[in-house]
Design an enzyme around this catalytic site. Structure first.
Site, PDB file in Angstrom:
ATOM      1  N   HIS A  68     -36.825  62.935  49.787  1.00 16.65           N
ATOM      2  CA  HIS A  68     -36.673  63.796  50.971  1.00 16.65           C
ATOM      3  C   HIS A  68     -35.228  63.799  51.443  1.00 16.65           C
ATOM      4  O   HIS A  68     -34.392  63.082  50.895  1.00 16.65           O
ATOM      5  CB  HIS A  68     -37.638  63.393  52.081  1.00 16.65           C
ATOM      6  CG  HIS A  68     -37.403  62.026  52.641  1.00 16.65           C
ATOM      7  ND1 HIS A  68     -37.743  60.871  51.978  1.00 16.65           N
ATOM      8  CD2 HIS A  68     -36.862  61.621  53.815  1.00 16.65           C
ATOM      9  CE1 HIS A  68     -37.432  59.836  52.727  1.00 16.65           C
ATOM     10  NE2 HIS A  68     -36.885  60.253  53.848  1.00 16.65           N
ATOM     11  N   HIS A  70     -33.525  62.817  54.117  1.00 17.57           N
ATOM     12  CA  HIS A  70     -32.815  61.842  54.956  1.00 17.57           C
ATOM     13  C   HIS A  70     -31.681  61.175  54.170  1.00 17.57           C
ATOM     14  O   HIS A  70     -31.830  60.879  52.987  1.00 17.57           O
ATOM     15  CB  HIS A  70     -33.786  60.777  55.465  1.00 17.57           C
ATOM     16  CG  HIS A  70     -34.551  61.235  56.668  1.00 17.57           C
ATOM     17  ND1 HIS A  70     -35.783  60.734  56.992  1.00 17.57           N
ATOM     18  CD2 HIS A  70     -34.250  62.149  57.618  1.00 17.57           C
ATOM     19  CE1 HIS A  70     -36.206  61.323  58.090  1.00 17.57           C
ATOM     20  NE2 HIS A  70     -35.297  62.185  58.487  1.00 17.57           N
ATOM     21  N   ASP A  72     -30.518  58.243  54.057  1.00 19.30           N
ATOM     22  CA  ASP A  72     -30.739  56.952  53.402  1.00 19.30           C
ATOM     23  C   ASP A  72     -31.527  57.130  52.103  1.00 19.30           C
ATOM     24  O   ASP A  72     -31.837  56.157  51.421  1.00 19.30           O
ATOM     25  CB  ASP A  72     -31.393  55.936  54.351  1.00 19.30           C
ATOM     26  CG  ASP A  72     -32.706  56.412  54.934  1.00 19.30           C
ATOM     27  OD1 ASP A  72     -32.931  57.632  54.944  1.00 19.30           O
ATOM     28  OD2 ASP A  72     -33.510  55.580  55.389  1.00 19.30           O
ATOM     29  N   HIS A  73     -31.848  58.373  51.769  1.00 22.95           N
ATOM     30  CA  HIS A  73     -32.522  58.654  50.493  1.00 22.95           C
ATOM     31  C   HIS A  73     -31.704  59.595  49.595  1.00 22.95           C
ATOM     32  O   HIS A  73     -31.938  59.645  48.401  1.00 22.95           O
ATOM     33  CB  HIS A  73     -33.915  59.245  50.742  1.00 22.95           C
ATOM     34  CG  HIS A  73     -34.846  58.238  51.359  1.00 22.95           C
ATOM     35  ND1 HIS A  73     -35.808  57.579  50.641  1.00 22.95           N
ATOM     36  CD2 HIS A  73     -34.910  57.746  52.619  1.00 22.95           C
ATOM     37  CE1 HIS A  73     -36.429  56.727  51.434  1.00 22.95           C
ATOM     38  NE2 HIS A  73     -35.913  56.811  52.644  1.00 22.95           N
ATOM     39  N   HIS A 157     -44.049  62.974  56.696  1.00 22.31           N
ATOM     40  CA  HIS A 157     -42.757  62.374  57.065  1.00 22.31           C
ATOM     41  C   HIS A 157     -41.744  63.391  57.599  1.00 22.31           C
ATOM     42  O   HIS A 157     -41.454  63.383  58.792  1.00 22.31           O
ATOM     43  CB  HIS A 157     -42.179  61.586  55.900  1.00 22.31           C
ATOM     44  CG  HIS A 157     -40.952  60.812  56.263  1.00 22.31           C
ATOM     45  ND1 HIS A 157     -40.951  59.842  57.231  1.00 22.31           N
ATOM     46  CD2 HIS A 157     -39.680  60.889  55.804  1.00 22.31           C
ATOM     47  CE1 HIS A 157     -39.745  59.347  57.358  1.00 22.31           C
ATOM     48  NE2 HIS A 157     -38.946  59.956  56.508  1.00 22.31           N
ATOM     49  N   ASP A 178     -40.711  58.045  51.641  1.00 21.12           N
ATOM     50  CA  ASP A 178     -41.260  57.760  52.970  1.00 21.12           C
ATOM     51  C   ASP A 178     -42.429  58.701  53.191  1.00 21.12           C
ATOM     52  O   ASP A 178     -42.335  59.887  52.860  1.00 21.12           O
ATOM     53  CB  ASP A 178     -40.197  57.999  54.047  1.00 21.12           C
ATOM     54  CG  ASP A 178     -39.094  56.962  53.977  1.00 21.12           C
ATOM     55  OD1 ASP A 178     -39.237  56.004  53.186  1.00 21.12           O
ATOM     56  OD2 ASP A 178     -38.083  57.109  54.693  1.00 21.12           O
ATOM     57  N   GLU A 203     -43.426  52.684  50.175  1.00 19.17           N
ATOM     58  CA  GLU A 203     -42.587  52.213  51.291  1.00 19.17           C
ATOM     59  C   GLU A 203     -43.436  51.318  52.173  1.00 19.17           C
ATOM     60  O   GLU A 203     -44.678  51.392  52.135  1.00 19.17           O
ATOM     61  CB  GLU A 203     -42.050  53.404  52.092  1.00 19.17           C
ATOM     62  CG  GLU A 203     -43.115  54.172  52.869  1.00 19.17           C
ATOM     63  CD  GLU A 203     -42.726  54.417  54.316  1.00 19.17           C
ATOM     64  OE1 GLU A 203     -42.079  53.536  54.917  1.00 19.17           O
ATOM     65  OE2 GLU A 203     -43.088  55.471  54.856  1.00 19.17           O
ATOM     66  N   HIS A 414     -38.572  49.368  50.779  1.00 24.59           N
ATOM     67  CA  HIS A 414     -38.252  49.982  52.064  1.00 24.59           C
ATOM     68  C   HIS A 414     -39.002  49.291  53.203  1.00 24.59           C
ATOM     69  O   HIS A 414     -39.815  49.896  53.908  1.00 24.59           O
ATOM     70  CB  HIS A 414     -38.599  51.475  52.009  1.00 24.59           C
ATOM     71  CG  HIS A 414     -37.885  52.302  53.047  1.00 24.59           C
ATOM     72  ND1 HIS A 414     -38.306  52.364  54.344  1.00 24.59           N
ATOM     73  CD2 HIS A 414     -36.805  53.089  52.966  1.00 24.59           C
ATOM     74  CE1 HIS A 414     -37.515  53.178  55.014  1.00 24.59           C
ATOM     75  NE2 HIS A 414     -36.576  53.618  54.200  1.00 24.59           N
TER      76      HIS A 414
END
EC number: 3.1.27.-
Lengths: 536, 837
Positions: A68, A70, A72-73, A157, A178, A203, A414
């Site tokens: 996705h 975000h 941090d991904h 998410h 996530d 996660e 995660h």
């Protein structure tokens, strides 16, 4: 025995950034390529030198999958593809491909703005990287090469978030990214079929938590905003360009409509139109309610939320402003914060977590005197509120997903080590499967059952079909036959055919055995009883 | 350490050692260690630990905890290592009996905490920081630590294993460098204890017969030789090499150990070290034999590494090149009819059957070719390659690969047909081959094949099956070869061939500009821009362009739904306009742009496009036009710049505003050159007289650039303020070349002066300034030359410049801010509040 190897470079017993390497049947896949926003140097990116010590990344990795948008991904993706030199395929869903560059661009602008940094990816690099991305649809089986295939499932998410099944031959891994198992205001719940993967990589952010209803948090949020506006104060909500901002916009828009409120709501940097555009484009990814009402009233066409102009911040009277960036690092949100901080009637609501070193982090930890640039002291008198709207599956949701997918092994990423440990035990107890939780840099090896394809003879197949009920993919049934191993191939045939092909005669073996029975009854009675017993 | 930090440190240490406190964000601990590293780097004295007893107290307290958390234990180990990096602090910590308890047997090594990879990693890092003096080495050798480090080389955590290996390299080099005074000709008891232990371990591992131990030691040796660049290492590296060379040779020849890639890497690193720069000796024989014995995939990296060396025997170089070219040779042979083409090489180094069988297998074919092509691309990028590349055959071979991939060549030979089956639609190989093809365009002598090369490229450009990323690479290769073709046709006057190729390119470009896939439209526009930049002066290019539909299609793409495409279209139109609108002799025939309409369209995008990319593209094209003098006479330019300023000053994207400032800067310097005959002429303070300087000021005022510049000083995005200040400082230097304004304190006497005083006050508020009106409604009239002259003289721009350039990183970078954050976080984080996106 065939094996699957998993090595997290990020997200192994932490939530900083996700980057997980999976080796399955000779194929190497990278799951997510996230950035750690808590660092300003090379440590923000995963250390890709561990992927292959000799040789090129593109030769080693078969593909990269992004779950996705975000950061941090996906935040390290342009660095990985344009600066480190990975030139292979990258997969993500259509909405992720559309939204990802906006967030990357947003972050690039903040980084360059704040530090004048040069060792960071450029706009052109983000574009070049995105042009290499292959977008996938939900439930579409995508053939990466002749052996490796991937399939996306809905993860909730955020818009476009997906879980991915990675399959080579009969070995498979599911990576959840996530996910959220309960629908929220604009998205549905994660779903996966009973795919029985060899390994489920899940996660575990809220591994030990049963989260309270999101409705409560939403009510709380509306109450705080309303009270502040009613007493004539201004509300600042620092957000990242896309994602949570839209959820909160829907919330406020509906509330303003219902309560007939007049205080203006502004959204900075022209992002409402863009968000509108994407949510309309990807309406099928939103939840049922939004889809149903879309024809009558588009949830993303906001009547009360207007574009923000820099001069508005100085206007008297109450207002609500959504401004970027989300951690009060720099730019517009920080400027507005500095203007409004001194007035106790005002409020700042942080709807997400903030990394150390940002103004957001400082005020959330209760600091009220901030030393700004030029060593000026800024006294924060406005109210500071933190509200987590992050949409992750809680312990119940994680267990639910495991029940749904029926994996043979589970691997947690995660999350924090302590919480993972707790959940690991729970999973092992309840599902009797092995559960792993490798730290970053540690490799977990999972043995899988070897799978050998066998051809079946048409005769045998017809005979079996004739006997039993109609074949059903969901109800596997046992079939008897003779396995012929000849010329490096395996075939299942009927015993008669096997004899014929091999030119062998059939022998019948009779087994007898003597049994002593001590029974006080008469002999023929005993015989009858034994006969009836065996017959039954 | 500042006084403020020293005051905060005890509280922080106490909090860290308190087991009741919830875990801190890992980044805080990492940043804290960074700070200690920087503190100890320049200061070797014991003062840091003496003046801050809280540090040793922290170590003691953590050691006293019955069950410290892995993160705090890891932090403590690393901190102790950093503190012990100088001899005096090491002794201090030894007196406190802390180091043994942390790094010795009674430390975490024997406890349950050791199970945690982060603790093992921290232990290795701590030891690494410590090894900067001999007492540390003695300490480690006497506490059984060496054995632990040897074991950690095989740790299940990649991070720990790699750190342990690096630590051993560091220890060995440091030990030999610092503990010996005489030249080490042979390995004997003169070698320091630590070095002896490590070398003995390497020797034993190599002879152990255990594959994992052998591989670890080979990796260790490889990093060891890889780190030896200085000549001071020469003597002992040679001794070490002689010691193990036989063993390495046996590994290579007997193939009992499956560690060939590591062996190849080791040989390469040894070849790079200064000891073996002489071209004689057994070492090179071993390298030659490695090139023969390793498989083509294993030998590739070694071969390319050897070709990059400055000093390497020429026959080894030729052999290395042969290894690299073998797959390309095999492709050529496989594609040709018998007796037709002789291939690329006269002889091969290793068995050609090995290459053939790799290329015949579906699984290994693409892998080998991609690796070979990547190596060749690397070689082509080298400035000084000491062997001749057979460029023509290479090009031929590349074309063959590309034709195999798109199915345009299906050879009769069995090998050829197998390879072509393996390669069909293989994007990976196509991309790699096109990269090499682009790099090859720089080389000469390929001219005979140009016609067929463009056939191959055009087939890729035309085919609907070409993958978008492959198409992009095809465009890149095509534009490079087009430049080469143009250069060639200028020298040999073969215009017809060039024209024909260009016509074909434009036909396919027209089609690609209409692709439903935005990636393709964007790559096509980028290609068009690249071509226009290089070929805009060429007659054939201009003719083909103007007779095609490309101009119109590109203009249409200014309204593309995808913002990336709009931005690329803006850039392309901007460059095409240089040919059609702004050329000294505008073309008389063919399709053209209407200058006014194009400028208006771009202006429209600048003011209304909802995305930043197209607006940024417009401002950079406008800047380019201005720089190239395309905006007409001064009056027109003035109007143009004024319009742009009014559009960009309210833009929400700071990079657009920054672009606007760049445009203003160029405008100022150009106008100054045009109007001021002598830039150093003294300026009269009365601005009413009609000197060139006053005219200049009036032009600037009419353009409304002062409002934009002064307003930008209060921008919330720092780079904008800094740039505006740079421009203003430049202007001030022009208008006040010698000195500042006389009597600046008297400026408030006139209306203009009062306005400037208001401006000064407003600027002091920086980005918090309220409603900074650009039209001068409140205080100052930005269009009044007199006021602006006064403002430039009265406002201390240099001070403002310093202020704006002050680091804004205080909060994110300063240790004081970090310590405050740690203290503030203590007790405020509830267990479940750790959050993320």
């Amino acid at each position: 025995m065939p094996e699957i190897k998993v090595t997290p470079l990020g997200a192994g017993q932490d939530v900083g950034r996700s980057c997980i390497l999976v080796s399955i049947a000779g194929k190497n896949v990278m799951l997510d390529c996230g950035m750690h926003m808590g660092y300003n140097d090379d440590r923000r990116f995963p250390d890709f030198s561990y992927i292959t010590q000799n040789g090129r990344l593109t030769d080693f990795l078969d593909c990269v999958i992004i779950s996705h948008f975000h950061l941090d991904h996906c935040g390290a993706l342009p660095y990985f593809s344009e600066m480190v030199g990975y030139d292979g395929p990258i997969y993500m869903t259509h909405p992720t491909k559309a939204i990802c560059p906006i967030l990357l661009e947003d972050y690039r602008k903040i980084t360059v703005d704040k530090k004048g940094e040069t060792n960071f990816f450029t706009s052109q690099m983000i574009k070049d990287c995105m042009k290499k991305v292959v977008a996938v649809h939900l439930h579409q089986t995508v053939q990466v090469d002749e052996e490796l295939e991937i399939k996306a499932y809905y993860a909730g998410h955020v818009l476009g978030a997906a879980m991915f099944q990675i399959k080579v031959g009969c070995e498979s891994v599911v990576y959840t990214g996530d996910y959220n198992m309960t629908p929220d205001r604009h998205l549905g719940a994660a779903w996966i079929d009973k795919c029985r993967p060899d390994l489920l990589i899940s996660e575990s952010t809220y591994a030990t938590t049963i989260r309270d209803s999101k409705r409560c948090r939403e009510r709380d949020f509306l109450k705080k905003v309303h009270e502040t506006v009613e007493r004539g104060g201004k509300v600042l909500i620092p957000v990242f360009a896309l994602g949570r901002a839209q959820e909160l916009c829907i919330l406020l828009e509906t509330f303003w409509e219902r309560m007939n409120l007049k205080a203006p709501i502004y959204f900075s940097t022209g992002l409402t139109e863009k968000a509108n555009h994407y949510y309309k484009l990807f309406i099928t990814w939103t939840n049922q309610k939004i889809r149903k009402t879309f024809v009558q009233r588009n949830m993303f066409e906001f009547k009360h939320i207007k574009a923000f102009d820099r001069a508005f911040a100085d206007n008297p009277g109450p207002m609500v402003v959504f401004a970027t960036p989300g951690m009060l690092h720099a730019g517009q949100s920080l400027q507005i914060f500095r203007k409004w901080a001194g007035n106790e009637k005002n409020m700042v609501i942080m709807p997400g977590y903030c990394v150390q070193g940002t103004v957001g982090h400082k005020i959330l930890s209760g600091q009220r005197k901030l030393e700004m640039e030029g060593r000026q002291i800024l006294e924060v008198k406005m109210q500071v509120e933190y509200m987590s709207f992050s949409a992750h599956a809680d312990a119940k949701g994680i267990m639910q997903l495991i029940r749904q997918a029926e994996p043979r092994n589970v691997l947690l990423v995660h999350g924090e080590a302590k919480k993972m440990e707790f959940l690991k035990q729970k999973i092992e107890q309840e599902f009797h499967v092995s559960c792993f939780m490798p730290a970053n840099g540690e490799t977990t090896t999972i043995l899988t059952n070897p799978c050998i394809p066998v051809d079946i003879s048409l005769g045998l197949l017809k005979r079996e079909t004739a006997i039993g009920p109609v074949p059903d993919a969901k109800k596997p049934k046992l079939m008897h036959g003779t396995l012929l191993m000849k010329d490096n191939s395996f075939r299942l045939v009927s015993p008669e055919q096997a004899l014929k092909e091999l030119g062998l005669a059939e022998h019948q073996l009779r087994f007898t055995c003597r049994v002593h029975i001590q029974d006080p009854r008469k002999e023929h009675e005993t015989v009858l009883r034994v006969y009836n017993h065996l017959k039954g | 350490m500042t006084r403020e930090c020293a005051a905060l440190l005890p509280g922080v240490c106490a909090a860290l050692a308190d087991p009741r406190q919830p875990g801190l964000d890992d980044t805080c601990l990492e940043k804290l260690l960074d700070w200690f590293r920087s503190l100890t780097w320049f200061d070797q004295t014991v003062e840091l630990v003496q003046d801050n007893p809280c540090l040793t107290e922290l170590l003691t307290s953590v050691l006293a905890l019955p069950d410290p958390s892995p993160s705090i234990l890891s932090f403590t180990l690393q901190l102790a290592g950093i503190l012990a990096s100088s001899e005096s602090r090491f002794q201090h910590l030894q007196q406190e009996k802390l180091l043994g308890r942390l790094f010795g047997q009674e430390g975490p090594r024997g406890s349950a905490a050791w199970e945690d990879a982060s603790v093992r990693s921290a232990w290795v890092k701590g030891v690494h920081s410590m090894v900067h003096h001999q007492p540390a080495l003695h300490f480690l050798c006497s506490t059984g630590s060496m054995e632990v480090i040897f074991t950690l080389q095989g740790d299940p955590s990649l991070f720990v294993a790699s750190a342990a290996s690096q630590l051993l390299v560091h220890m060995l080099t440091f030990s030999l460098e610092s503990e010996t005074t005489k030249a080490l000709s042979t390995k004997d008891c003169d070698w320091p204890v630590c070095a002896q232990m490590i070398v003995k371990h390497i020797e034993e591992s190599l002879q152990s017969g255990s594959a994992s131990h052998i591989e670890q030691s080979l990796k260790l040796l490889s990093s060891l030789f890889g780190s030896c660049f200085g000549s001071c290492y020469a003597a002992w590296t040679e001794v070490l090499w002689l010691d193990i060379a036989k063993q390495i040779e046996s590994f290579l020849l007997e193939e009992t150990v499956q560690a060939q890639p590591v062996l190849a890497n080791l040989l390469l690193n040894v070849a790079r070290s200064p000891v073996f720069c002489s071209t004689e000796g057994n070492f090179w024989t071993l390298v030659t034999s490695a090139l023969e014995h390793l498989t083509p995939v294993q030998a590739g990296p070694l071969a390319v590494g050897l070709l990059k060396l400055c000093k390497c025997p020429q026959d080894v170089r030729i052999q290395a090149l042969t290894v690299l070219l073998q797959p390309m040779d095999c492709i050529l042979r496989a594609a040709s009819q018998p007796l037709e083409c002789a291939g690329l090489l006269d002889e091969s180094v290793s068995d050609p059957v090995a290459v053939e069988s790799l290329l015949s297998s579906k699984t290994s074919c693409a892998g080998l070719l991609c690796q070979t092509l990547a190596h060749l691309e690397k070689l082509l990028s080298l400035k000084h390659l000491r062997v001749d590349l057979p460029c023509v055959s290479l090009l031929h071979s590349l074309m063959t690969i590309l034709q195999f991939c798109n199915g345009f060549l299906s050879p009769a030979s069995p090998l050829g047909s197998t390879i072509s089956r393996n390669l069909i639609n293989c994007f990976r190989v196509q991309k790699s081959a096109l990269d090499v093809l682009a790099a090859l365009s720089e080389k000469k002598d390929c001219d005979t094949l140009l016609g067929s090369l463009f056939d191959v490229l055009l087939a890729y450009l035309q085919s609907p099956n070409t993958n978008p990323t492959v198409l992009k690479k095809t465009f890149q290769a095509t534009s490079k070869w087009l430049v080469h073709l143009q250069e060639l046709s200028s020298s040999n006057s073969q215009w017809q061939q060039t024209e024909k190729i260009l016509e074909d390119v434009f036909v396919v470009l027209q089609k690609r500009l209409c692709s439903p896939c935005w990636e393709v439209r964007d790559s096509s526009l980028e290609f068009l821009t690249a071509m226009t930049k290089c070929l805009r002066d060429q007659k054939e290019f201009r003719q083909c362009l103007l007779s095609s539909e490309v101009l119109r299609l590109t203009e249409n793409l200014l309204e593309d739904p995808e913002s990336y495409v709009r931005a690329s279209a803006v850039t392309a139109v901007g460059h095409l306009a240089l040919i059609t609108c702004f050329a000294p002799e505008p073309p008389v025939i063919g399709n053209q742009y209407n200058k006014e309409s194009i400028v208006a369209k771009l202006q429209e995008i600048l003011s209304t496009d909802s995305e930043g990319f197209p607006r940024r593209a417009v401002i950079s094209i406008f800047t380019k036009w201005l720089r190239e003098g395309c905006t007409g006479q001064l009056a027109d330019t003035e109007q143009f710049v004024s319009r742009v300023i009014q559009t960009v000053e309210h833009d929400l994207d700071w990079e657009v505003r920054l672009g606007g400032l760049e445009l203003v800067e160029i405008f100022c310097s150009q106008t100054t050159c045009q109007l001021a005959q002598c830039p150093y002429a003294p300026v009269s303070s009365a601005v009413t007289s009609s000197t060139p300087q006053n005219e200049l000021l009036r032009v600037f005022c009419r353009t409304k650039l002062f409002g934009f510049l002064f307003g930008s000083l209060c921008d919330c995005d720092k780079p904008v303020g800094q740039r505006a200040c740079d421009v203003l400082v430049g202007l001030r230097a022009h208008f006040y070349p010698m000195s500042n304004l006389e009597n600046p304190q008297e400026i408030e006497d006139s209306p203009a002066g009062r306005g400037v005083a208001w401006l000064q006050r407003t600027l002091r508020q920086g980005s918090l300034a309220q409603n900074f009106t650009m039209d001068g409604g409140d205080g100052v009239d930005f269009q009044d030359p007199e006021s602006m002259m006064l403002a430039l003289g009265a406002i201390d721009l240099l001070e403002l410049h310093d202020e704006l350039n002050k680091s804004s990183d205080h909060m994110e970078e300063s240790p004081q801010s970090l310590l405050q954050d740690i203290l503030a976080a203590v007790g405020t984080i509830e267990d479940n509040e750790v959050d993320c996106y």
